[in-house]
Design a protein around this motif. Structure first.
Motif, PDB file in Angstrom:
ATOM      1  N   PRO A   1       0.879  -1.401  -0.011  1.00  0.00           N
ATOM      2  CA  PRO A   1       0.120  -0.013  -0.055  1.00  0.00           C
ATOM      3  C   PRO A   1       0.903   1.535   0.067  1.00  0.00           C
ATOM      4  CG  PRO A   1      -0.835  -1.468   1.629  1.00  0.00           C
ATOM      5  CD  PRO A   1       0.534  -2.045   1.006  1.00  0.00           C
ATOM      6  N   GLU A   2       2.038   1.064   0.602  1.00  0.00           N
ATOM      7  CA  GLU A   2       2.926   2.264   0.722  1.00  0.00           C
ATOM      8  C   GLU A   2       3.222   2.859  -0.669  1.00  0.00           C
ATOM      9  OE1 GLU A   2       3.740  -0.533   2.394  1.00  0.00           O
ATOM     10  OE2 GLU A   2       2.332   0.115   4.038  1.00  0.00           O
ATOM     11  N   VAL A   3       3.826   1.868  -1.684  1.00  0.00           N
ATOM     12  CA  VAL A   3       4.195   2.211  -2.893  1.00  0.00           C
ATOM     13  C   VAL A   3       2.775   2.768  -3.658  1.00  0.00           C
ATOM     14  CG1 VAL A   3       4.711   1.305  -5.308  1.00  0.00           C
ATOM     15  CG2 VAL A   3       5.688   0.629  -3.033  1.00  0.00           C
ATOM     16  N   ALA A   4       1.507   2.133  -3.334  1.00  0.00           N
ATOM     17  CA  ALA A   4       0.326   2.470  -4.265  1.00  0.00           C
ATOM     18  C   ALA A   4      -0.022   3.961  -3.995  1.00  0.00           C
ATOM     19  CB  ALA A   4      -0.728   1.519  -4.031  1.00  0.00           C
ATOM     20  N   ILE A   5      -0.043   4.096  -2.622  1.00  0.00           N
ATOM     21  CA  ILE A   5      -0.724   5.385  -2.266  1.00  0.00           C
ATOM     22  C   ILE A   5       0.219   6.621  -2.000  1.00  0.00           C
ATOM     23  CG2 ILE A   5      -2.653   4.143  -1.296  1.00  0.00           C
ATOM     24  CD1 ILE A   5      -1.440   4.846   1.227  1.00  0.00           C
ATOM     25  N   SER A   6       1.770   6.561  -2.162  1.00  0.00           N
ATOM     26  CA  SER A   6       2.487   7.451  -1.803  1.00  0.00           C
ATOM     27  C   SER A   6       3.441   7.817  -2.762  1.00  0.00           C
ATOM     28  CB  SER A   6       3.064   7.485  -0.504  1.00  0.00           C
ATOM     29  OG  SER A   6       3.822   6.152  -0.780  1.00  0.00           O
ATOM     30  N   THR A   7       3.467   6.990  -4.075  1.00  0.00           N
ATOM     31  CA  THR A   7       4.231   7.573  -5.082  1.00  0.00           C
ATOM     32  C   THR A   7       3.558   7.753  -6.419  1.00  0.00           C
ATOM     33  OG1 THR A   7       4.261   5.247  -6.207  1.00  0.00           O
ATOM     34  CG2 THR A   7       5.817   5.658  -4.364  1.00  0.00           C
ATOM     35  N   PRO A   8       4.192   8.937  -7.289  1.00  0.00           N
ATOM     36  CA  PRO A   8       3.160   9.201  -8.544  1.00  0.00           C
ATOM     37  C   PRO A   8       2.686   8.142  -9.397  1.00  0.00           C
ATOM     38  CG  PRO A   8       5.076  10.725  -8.036  1.00  0.00           C
ATOM     39  CD  PRO A   8       5.347   9.515  -7.041  1.00  0.00           C
ATOM     40  N   GLU A   9       3.641   7.041  -9.484  1.00  0.00           N
ATOM     41  CA  GLU A   9       3.439   5.906 -10.046  1.00  0.00           C
ATOM     42  C   GLU A   9       2.386   5.161  -9.780  1.00  0.00           C
ATOM     43  OE1 GLU A   9       6.434   6.397  -8.769  1.00  0.00           O
ATOM     44  OE2 GLU A   9       7.526   7.479 -10.720  1.00  0.00           O
ATOM     45  N   GLY A  10       2.381   4.796  -8.436  1.00  0.00           N
ATOM     46  CA  GLY A  10       1.251   4.099  -7.784  1.00  0.00           C
ATOM     47  C   GLY A  10       0.130   4.591  -7.734  1.00  0.00           C
ATOM     48  N   ILE A  11      -0.187   6.129  -7.477  1.00  0.00           N
ATOM     49  CA  ILE A  11      -1.303   6.735  -7.484  1.00  0.00           C
ATOM     50  C   ILE A  11      -1.816   6.655  -9.002  1.00  0.00           C
ATOM     51  CG2 ILE A  11      -2.257   9.127  -7.636  1.00  0.00           C
ATOM     52  CD1 ILE A  11      -2.527   8.002  -4.868  1.00  0.00           C
ATOM     53  N   ARG A  12      -0.986   6.966  -9.954  1.00  0.00           N
ATOM     54  CA  ARG A  12      -1.419   7.017 -11.478  1.00  0.00           C
ATOM     55  C   ARG A  12      -1.735   5.737 -11.742  1.00  0.00           C
ATOM     56  NH1 ARG A  12       3.750   9.366 -12.937  1.00  0.00           N
ATOM     57  NH2 ARG A  12       3.490  11.555 -12.675  1.00  0.00           N
ATOM     58  N   ALA A  13      -1.425   4.756 -11.329  1.00  0.00           N
ATOM     59  CA  ALA A  13      -1.819   3.269 -11.529  1.00  0.00           C
ATOM     60  C   ALA A  13      -3.480   3.044 -10.973  1.00  0.00           C
ATOM     61  CB  ALA A  13      -0.951   2.143 -11.166  1.00  0.00           C
ATOM     62  N   VAL A  14      -3.369   3.265 -10.058  1.00  0.00           N
ATOM     63  CA  VAL A  14      -4.873   3.220  -8.956  1.00  0.00           C
ATOM     64  C   VAL A  14      -5.942   4.103  -9.789  1.00  0.00           C
ATOM     65  CG1 VAL A  14      -6.180   3.340  -7.010  1.00  0.00           C
ATOM     66  CG2 VAL A  14      -3.724   2.717  -7.019  1.00  0.00           C
ATOM     67  N   TYR A  15      -5.219   5.382 -10.113  1.00  0.00           N
ATOM     68  CA  TYR A  15      -6.351   6.140 -10.953  1.00  0.00           C
ATOM     69  C   TYR A  15      -6.845   5.538 -12.366  1.00  0.00           C
ATOM     70  CZ  TYR A  15      -6.507   9.835 -14.745  1.00  0.00           C
ATOM     71  OH  TYR A  15      -6.545  10.515 -15.845  1.00  0.00           O
TER      72      TYR A  15
END
Lengths: 478, 1033
Positions: free
Chosen positions: A36-50
């Motif tokens: 979760p740390e990667v998914a919600i706190s990095t630009p790459e992670g957020i873009r992927a969840v987006y």
């Protein structure tokens, strides 16, 4: 002595495996997944969840198939092909418990909530992108909740028997097992308030940094969706204002008659009228069993065909006739028992095999929304404005313009919506939100559904969910 | 905590008194048969304290060199002879010790492989079943696990698939798990072997349909022995992976002496075991008219004849009645008689320092379904080398290349020939002429695609290509150090590396491919499994009677899986079969995963004069799969045995009683196999893509306390050996309680998640295993030995998890129920058809007749517990008769008390789902006139039967008793007299013929009663008859 030395060396080599701490040895990292740390706190992670926010709209139970066409079968636009794969046989006859469905939309809402919560805190995202991402996710959350509430609940002004339950509202992501608790349904008005709030905030954010339409949410689409929501809510003035804002912000116009036959056949490109359209790529295709083209065309199962009653609404000069073509002419090898119909060509594998883009909001809908809102509000001069919007559609579809407002203006507008927006997810909802009785096509041999008496206007919440969650109330009659 | 343990181990290693003696001597001698005086080549000599040994050569002579001076226990053993022990003092010179050995049928002193060490049957305190080389190597099987069938008590072996190279279903002491899997741990020469994950690619890799076998790379001919570790005393040394039992496979090793070559070759034929009788065209058409007539009556449609004619492709009622209707035999077209061929060559030999077993094999077997076959090439090289007095090395290498062609997809799919052959109207032609006219055998032909089903399975079988190719390397090496008297250190490294290439090609001309212009899907999977263990072994005898042995070690295992998939469509023609030729690539995928296990383990064995035996083992395992807060677990066992026969009060029996031993054990083992590698973690997983931009979705909520399922097993056993091993047997009673089952708890979907895995629930297995063996007859050179085993088993689900309000859940769907076996059938009860009108009847919840069953899931539910798919007893009876050079082996195998739902026959009986397609002969029993008592209802046009709310559904109607006794294997061989074969320079020559699955006695009406659970058109086993020759020189 030499052997002792050799022995020691080998032994040490053999024990190299001990050298690291054991808990380190047991540490593995998944390759397909991230923490979760990667998914919600990095630009790459957020873009992927987006991106998942969009992807999650496109499955079979949502805009990938059922939201687009199940309502047409439940209403009066479609019947079953007598030779079918067993799919869509209950919808045309309104079998018990058969609704548009889509309760699991929440799985996507959870990811959207994740982005809405965490994206603003990702400092490494450029400010413009952060704003735009939040605006887009608010738009998608509003879309999802509106799709849920319109299927599972009555509209705020069309409540029958005092049943004012909406759907469960979750606006925070579920991040622990404890947070996956049981929730009760909010009221319809609470849900509409949440949708309105999301869209108003989305619009204000888009006004700072607009989205990249039509394959991503954008300002014009947000206005258009809010206009749709107000229309369902029967807040006519607000609907007019939002529709006008959508038209003003749009960079597309109603397509001319010559463009209509090819309007849906743009390959990977967008429908020329689209304000918001889901772009489907070949690698994400839903495939031979559940794609729209599978159900609607002879390419695969070909389970659903337009009803004779619907086709009869299209006058000979109506250019939209070209959208409904003879199956046996286009597919001469078809078995005789299964053919002899005109089929829907809006989704016929134009992007690739069983792959089609799905327009969710077209400019034509916005004009028809405004026309209906004018006609319903009926202030001085509204009728003429309604006719003007209606004529904009009619004249672009090969039909004669109305000179003056006809007596049954609202009915004419609804008829135009039926013709224009067939097999795009509107017909069933239009009948329901107007509180109309549903006269079924003769071929379905199904009696009229009376709005005030028939519980089936609301879909059944999955029984497993109701059984699991003691706070979740089932809709009446199920 | 664990670092401390590590430190202790390290200190122990370096603090060792490395007293490697400079002074060495050697031990030599000759071993002969005490009765005949013949030399015994291949006998084993082991210096126990050093764990070093040698084998006798052709002349029966042995030699062990470079022995440090001292006094040793030396063990002389040979299969079929009683082991002898001698105390021998070695000085600087050569000690000569000649030994005469006595025959022993039972083999009380035969070596038994247990975890990380070997022992003998005499010393066993746990429950271990053993199958030896002679039972495995000559069978007509593709993978070694099949050899356990009928031979190992407590081990239920079912061939899941007759697909050559298909999967075998092995359950050791019942089923303990719902979600974590029930397959045992397979270990080949120390390397754990796991199967490839094939889920989702070839469709239906389920518990009941395994298309490929994990052990396909291992040639049964290379097997020395297979041990099944059943109870905790035997298996706990494998800790967190051992709850389902452990199967240890040991391959052959070299023997000292002149090199012996062995060549064996056989050919055979492969036939269907049984085929369903079906309705031929005319009879089928009559039945259809009958059903339409009644339909016309029911819906009041006088034009029913026209409707029927349209539905039957123009066949008129007159034609039907006159029998003027064609018949096409689809089964014949799709099935065949196959052939098998096998060639194995091996060389075995060695010097004092180096011994080798080198072998190569080729195995080809055709299935009974068209275009299904299995092919394996394998090479094996097992080398032992004694480098010095203190260092010994081993290297085992097995390389194999297997190819499986064929259906690869069983079940109710148009791709399965067993289904598709029935899923056709018998009146639909298989071929047509190219010009479109009816094929009569003279014209150029093509496949007829104008079928009621629209799918010509013959075209699919002949034009499409479905194939699994697998290249596998199983290798391991070990360095064994003799540290001091009785203490050895073994440093072991093993890998199992496998690459599979799955191909699913549908030609543009074939029915499945034509819509897409042909398509090809390929999956390349790699599994790389690395294991190492470092083990100290100790053995010593104090005061001649206190035997102490023990081991302590560390193990680390890592398994990495990597899969790449690609698909394309649009091929110019069926001649093009590679992705390069695809017009449109449509899917590319990749997947990788990994898990690691580390464990510390130890075992202590003590016995007093081999009369009172104690054994305790412990293992502490950590797994990357477990939650961070629950990563390490401890597993243990303890066992004791008492050899009554050695007591003085039993002296009266010394003349005839060799051994009478009571054993008991208790221990804890774990099961982690069903836990997803990252099940404990909160994760965001792949969520597809939007406009080719990758997407992530919250895929799981974390469960930091997730851990293994745990089995506690108690075992009591009694062993006896009488009359010099001529009568022997064993009884074992066991109870296995599995707790902390991995169960999914449902979450409300509006939370964004559907379920979370947690540990809860209990299952119990208990049973009795009996093994009996005897030399039944020994007269005038005719010897008949016989072994019989039977297992009685019972299984019960004791507890599930709790619902959100904290109340215990008593069922999972309609599959698992508290208080019932995991394999229970829960179904409506069929009551036959109403003699008055031919309607099917069922019993309702009050045992009254109903025509419309309730499936409400509450007290009004009409379904009941109606049987168990697991047998209540099973076993086998093997016999060997020899007279001079002639040997006859006969194996019967049986299962009793199991039920099987024959969905296949049900589906193709009139009254069922596929009634307008092919029908089996059962349809002849249909109701036709009032008063008729039968079980098949009146023929009707579809499944919505008048007066009945739902049509075809599961009921006891096709649930049948699948108890059976099967003549599994008969083998007749003749060994030519030695003096004759010596003339042509051979040492041995033998001809043989054998048959497999020859006769089955059963009341089951389906094709193969051995199938487990439901017969969803599985690939039935076949009957094979082979003949061959084996020579040795």
């Amino acid at each position: 002595m030499k052997t002792r030395y050799l022995f020691k060396t080998v032994l040490i080599a053999g024990l190299v495996v001990f050298a690291t701490s054991c808990d380190d040895l047991l540490q593995t990292e998944p390759q397909q997944s991230v923490s979760p740390e990667v998914a919600i706190s990095t630009p790459e992670g957020i873009r992927a969840v987006y991106h998942r926010g969009y992807r999650a709209q496109m499955f079979e139970d949502y805009w990938g198939q059922r939201l687009v066409m199940a309502g047409d079968a439940l209403a009066d636009n479609a019947i079953s092909n007598p030779v079918n794969s067993g799919r869509y046989t209950a919808e045309p006859v309104n079998g018990f418990g058969t609704g548009v469905g889509g309760w699991n939309r929440y799985l996507g809402i959870n990811d959207i909530n994740t982005v809405i919560k965490h994206a603003p805190n990702v400092a490494a995202l450029p400010e413009a992108e952060r704003t735009r991402i939040e605006a887009e996710m608010l738009f998608l959350r509003a879309l999802a909740y509106h799709d849920l509430v319109k299927v599972y609940a009555y509209e705020p002004n069309k409540i029958v028997g005092g049943w004012d339950r909406g759907v469960i509202l979750r606006t925070e992501p579920t991040e622990t097992v404890a947070a996956a608790d049981f929730k009760a349904r909010s009221s319809v008005v609470e849900v509409y308030n949440q949708i309105e709030a999301d869209l108003l905030r989305s619009i204000s954010l888009f006004q700072q940094h607009n989205g990249n339409g039509p394959f991503f949410a954008n300002l014009s689409a947000a206005h258009a969706l809010l206009a749709r929501v107000y229309l369902y809510w029967e807040r006519w003035g607000d609907a007019i204002a939002q529709a006008s804002a959508a038209i003003a912000a749009a960079n597309v116009t109603v397509a001319g008659p010559a463009a209509v036959p090819g309007m849906f056949q743009q390959g990977p490109g967008a429908n020329p009228e689209s304000l918001f359209e889901l772009r489907m790529t070949v690698s994400e295709s839903l495939g031979v069993n559940v794609a729209l083209s599978a159900a609607l065309t002879p390419l695969s199962h070909y389970d659903v065909v337009p009803s004779a009653e619907f086709l009869a609404t299209l006058a000979p000069e109506d250019v939209r006739n070209s959208i409904y073509q003879s199956d046996i002419e286009n597919y001469p090898d078809m078995p005789p028992a299964k053919s002899g119909f005109r089929y829907v060509t809006k989704y016929e594998g134009y992007v690739g095999t069983h792959t089609d883009n799905i327009p969710l909001i077209r400019i034509s809908e916005v004009y028809l929304t405004r026309a209906e809102a004018y006609a319903e509000r009926d202030n001085a001069g509204d009728a003429a404005l309604a006719v003007a919007d209606l004529n904009r559609i009619r004249t672009n579809r090969g039909l004669a313009a109305f000179g003056a407002a006809p007596n049954n203006l609202v009915e004419e507008i609804l008829l135009e919506r039926r013709r224009e927006l067939a097999f795009e997810g509107h017909r069933w909802q239009d009948i329901k939100r107007k509180g109309l009785d549903l006269v079924k096509p003769a071929a379905t041999n199904t009696p009229t559904l009376f709005y005030q008496e028939n519980n089936q206007f609301l879909a059944r919440i999955p029984v497993t969910e109701v059984a699991l969650n003691p706070l979740l109330e089932q809709n009446p009659g199920y | 905590m664990d670092k401390k343990l590590l430190l202790v181990v390290l200190l122990a290693v370096f603090a060792l008194p490395l007293s490697l003696a400079a002074q060495t001597g050697s031990l030599t001698g000759q071993i002969t048969d005490a009765n005949t005086g013949e030399n015994l080549p291949g006998a084993t000599v082991i210096v126990e304290q050093l764990n070093r040994g040698a084998s006798t050569g052709l002349d029966g002579e042995y030699e062990i060199v470079l022995l440090p001076a001292g006094t040793y226990n030396v063990r002389y053993s040979f299969v079929g002879y009683r082991t002898q022990r001698q105390s021998i003092t070695i000085g600087t010179g050569e000690v000569v010790m000649n030994i005469q050995m006595e025959e022993d049928i039972f083999g009380l002193d035969d070596v038994v492989v247990s975890g990380y060490a070997v022992t003998t049957k005499r010393e066993l305190t746990g429950a271990i079943a053993q199958v030896r080389a002679r039972d495995v190597e000559s069978l007509d099987i593709q993978s070694p696990d099949q050899a356990l069938q009928g031979r190992a008590a407590g081990t239920r072996v079912s061939n899941l698939s007759g697909q050559p190279g298909g999967g075998v279903h092995i359950r050791i002491r019942g089923l303990g798990s719902i979600n974590a899997g029930n397959d045992p741990l397979y270990i080949v020469d120390g390397v754990p072997i796991t199967d490839v994950d094939r889920g989702g690619i070839f469709g239906n890799e389920t518990a009941n349909n395994a298309t490929s076998n994990a052990l396909n790379a291992i040639n049964p001919r290379d097997i020395e022995s297979i041990e099944v570790l059943k109870d905790a005393a035997a298996a706990a040394i494998y800790g967190a992976q051992a709850a389902n039992g452990v199967i240890l496979i040991t391959t052959k090793r070299g023997v000292r002496g002149r090199t012996t070559f062995n060549i064996s070759s056989s050919v055979g034929i492969v036939d269907e075991i049984k085929r369903h009788d079906i309705l031929e065209g005319p009879e089928w058409a009559q039945l259809q008219y009958e059903s339409f007539e009644w339909w016309g009556e029911f819906v009041n449609n006088p034009n029913w004849r026209t409707v029927a004619q349209n539905n039957l492709g123009g066949i008129t009622e007159e034609q039907a009645l006159a029998g003027d209707v064609p018949h096409y035999d689809w089964q014949d077209a799709l099935m065949r008689q196959g052939v098998n061929r096998k060639v194995d060559i091996s060389a075995r030999g060695g010097s004092d320092q180096t011994r080798f077993y080198i072998a190569g094999g080729y195995n080809f077997e055709e299935g009974t379904a068209l275009n299904t076959d299995f092919q394996r090439f394998n090479l094996r090289s097992n080398i032992d080398h004694q480098a010095s007095s203190w260092l010994q090395m081993e290297l085992n290498l097995n390389v194999s290349n297997t190819t499986q062609n064929g259906s690869l997809s069983e079940g109710f799919f148009s791709g399965s020939p067993h289904f598709a052959g029935q899923f056709q109207r018998p009146t639909d032609a298989i071929y047509r002429c190219l010009d479109g006219s009816t094929y009569d055998g003279d014209c150029p032909r093509t496949y007829n695609n104008s079928l009621a089903t629209g799918f010509n399975p013959l075209a699919a079988n002949e034009l499409d290509d479905r194939r699994i190719k697998q290249r596998q390397l199983v290798a391991n090496t070990a360095f064994i150090f003799n540290l001091s008297r009785g203490l050895t250190f073994r440093s072991y490294y093993g890998i199992d590396y496998r690459m599979t290439d799955d191909k699913d090609y549908r030609s543009p001309e074939s029915p499945a491919g034509s819509g897409l212009g042909g398509y090809l899907f390929e999956a390349n999977r790699q599994v790389s499994n690395m294991i190492t263990n470092q083990v100290f072994n100790y053995f010593n005898t104090y005061s001649d009677v206190h035997n102490v042995s023990g081991l302590a070690g560390f193990e680390y295992r890592q398994e990495v899986r990597d899969t790449k998939t690609a698909g394309g469509q649009g091929f110019p023609s069926g001649l093009f079969r590679t992705l390069q030729n695809a017009a449109e690539p449509f899917s590319v995928g990749g997947f990788g995963s990994e898990f690691r296990i580390a464990g510390f383990f130890g075992r202590v064995q003590y016995d007093y004069d081999r009369r009172y035996l104690l054994n305790a083992s412990i293992r502490r395992d950590g797994s990357s799969r477990f939650g961070a807060d629950n990563r390490w677990g401890t597993f243990y066992s303890g066992s004791v045995a008492w050899v009554l026969s050695d007591e003085s009060f039993m002296d009266f029996s010394d003349e005839w009683l060799d051994e009478l031993k009571i054993r008991t054990s208790y221990g804890i083992t774990g099961n982690t196999s069903g836990i997803d590698n990252f099940a404990s973690r909160q994760l965001f997983g792949s969520g597809g893509a939007y406009i080719n931009q990758p997407a992530l979705t919250a895929s799981s909520l974390g469960n930091n306390i997730l851990t293994w399922e745990e089995s506690a097993t108690a075992n009591i056993g009694l062993d006896w050996v009488l009359y010099a091993g001529r009568v022997y047997g064993a009884v074992d009673l066991f109870q296995r309680n599995t707790s902390r089952l991995l169960l999914d708890r449902e979450l409300p979907n509006d939370s964004g998640f559907t379920s979370i895995t947690e540990n809860a629930g209990k299952v119990r297995n208990e049973g009795i295993e009996i093994e009996l063996g005897a030399v039944l007859l020994d007269m005038g050179g005719f010897v008949w030995t016989s072994e019989f085993n039977v297992t009685f088993q019972r299984n019960e689900l004791l507890e599930l998890n709790n619902d959100p309000e904290g109340n215990p859940v008593d069922r999972i769907g309609t599959t698992y129920f508290v208080g019932q076996p995991l394999t229970i059938f829960y179904m409506r009860r069929y009551a036959g058809v109403n003699p008055a009108d031919g309607r099917p009847m069922f019993y309702d919840f009050q045992n009254n007749i109903t025509y419309a069953s309730s499936f409400s899931g509450d007290e009004f539910d009409d379904r009941r517990f109606v049987g168990d798919s697991a047998p209540s007893s099973f076993g086998g009876w093997s016999n060997r008769m020899t007279y001079r050079g002639i040997a006859l082996d006969v194996l019967f195998q049986y299962n009793f008390g199991q039920k099987t739902y024959d969905a296949f026959r049900g589906s193709f009986t009139d009254g069922a789902y596929f009634r307008r397609l092919g029908l089996v002969a059962n349809s002849r029993n249909r109701w036709t006139e009032p008063g008729q008592i039968t079980s098949v209802e009146r023929a009707y046009v579809n499944s919505a039967y008048p007066g009945r709310s739902s049509g075809f559904g599961e009921s006891t109607r096709f649930l049948e008793d699948a108890s059976y006794i099967r003549l599994k294997n008969v083998r007749l061989s003749y060994t030519l007299p030695t003096d004759i074969v010596n003339i042509v320079g051979l040492r041995r020559a033998r001809v043989f013929t054998q048959g497999t699955n020859l006769i089955t006695w059963t009341n089951y009406n389906g094709i193969d009663p051995e199938l487990v659970g439901r017969n969803n058109a599985s690939y039935p086993q076949s009957r094979t008859i082979t003949t061959g020759i084996e020579i040795e020189f």
